[in-house]
Design a protein around this motif. Structure first.
Motif: not given
Length: 260
Positions: A136-140, A159-165, A202-204
């Motif tokens: 998933x890529x979220x653009x905000x 800037x970015x934030x990402x999940x653990x996966x 647990x989704x990338x």
């Protein structure tokens, strides 16, 4: 004789919470839902892009290759005045296929306001309902009052934030050179709810937030730094940034040195 003006009034016959018993409760709001032309099985795209910010919505609106396959409906949102063909002025949330109808790369174009108390229901529907994405890529957008530090209105930033996966995976979703959102900065709304849902599932996933909220510079920033790493093979209108450059952000009442 007692002074009626200064005498302490007698206690109420009701507790404060009992007074609400005479007011009928508000009817519950129906849950949001997805609508597709055919009742197909659950979609399992390899990539799901959720465009929330105004620049990303404008950019994907100019994409030449996309196929409308469905829509997200919020029952509390009125769709009166929407055009027959998709328009940036509509209040809508359309789901597109970006790979010629193969449904391996989907785009959700969020052009309607999502209340804070509805964000988690919408997020659950997008990433754990009928749509089960691998990435998933979220653009905000990031607001100045939620950012630790000072953001210049004359310079676009992302800037970015990402999940653990996503952090543990070897694949790169988005531009790996993007800096992480500074500590103590805040992201809220639908973008944060989707990222939280991806973390629990647990989704990338990567949440890219850009600044400013409007303007051609941030359109070019997304097009040049975020999307090339995805290799979507999309052709965008070359004048997308120029056409969008006339839209400027209003003065933010929190844009002050008091909030830096």
């Amino acid at each position: 004789m007692e002074d009626v003006l200064t005498e302490i009034p007698p206690p109420s016959r009701f507790f404060q919470e009992d007074l609400n018993n005479f007011t009928p409760p508000s009817p519950p709001i129906p849950s949001p839902f997805l609508v597709f032309p055919t009742t197909a099985a659950d979609l399992r795209p390899s990539l799901l892009i959720i465009a929330i910010s105004s620049p990303s919505l404008h950019l994907f609106h100019t994409a030449a290759s996309k196929t409308l396959i469905g829509a997200l409906i919020l029952p509390e949102t009125s769709f009166a005045g929407n055009t027959v063909l998709p328009s940036l002025k509509d209040t809508s949330c359309h789901v597109y296929s970006l790979d010629g109808g193969k449904n391996q790369t989907l785009l959700v174009s969020v052009q309607l306001p999502v209340a804070a108390d509805r964000c988690h229901a919408v997020a659950k529907l997008l990433v754990a309902g009928q749509i089960l994405p691998e990435r998933v890529l979220i653009l905000d957008s990031v607001q100045n009052r939620n950012f630790r530090g000072k953001l210049s209105r004359d310079e676009a930033a992302a800037f970015k934030l990402e999940t653990t996966a996503e952090r543990r995976s070897k694949s790169v979703l988005g531009d790996s050179s993007l800096e992480y959102l500074p500590s103590a900065s805040v992201v809220d709304g639908l973008g944060a709810a989707v990222l939280a849902r991806c973390e629990m599932s647990k989704i990338k996933a990567v949440l890219c937030v850009a600044w400013p909220e409007f303007g051609g510079d941030v359109v070019e920033l997304i097009k040049s730094r975020v999307l090339p790493a995805l290799d979507l093979g999309l052709s965008f209108n070359a004048d997308a940034g120029d056409d969008y450059g006339g839209l400027k952000q209003d003065k933010d009442p929190f844009d002050s040195d008091l909030y830096t």
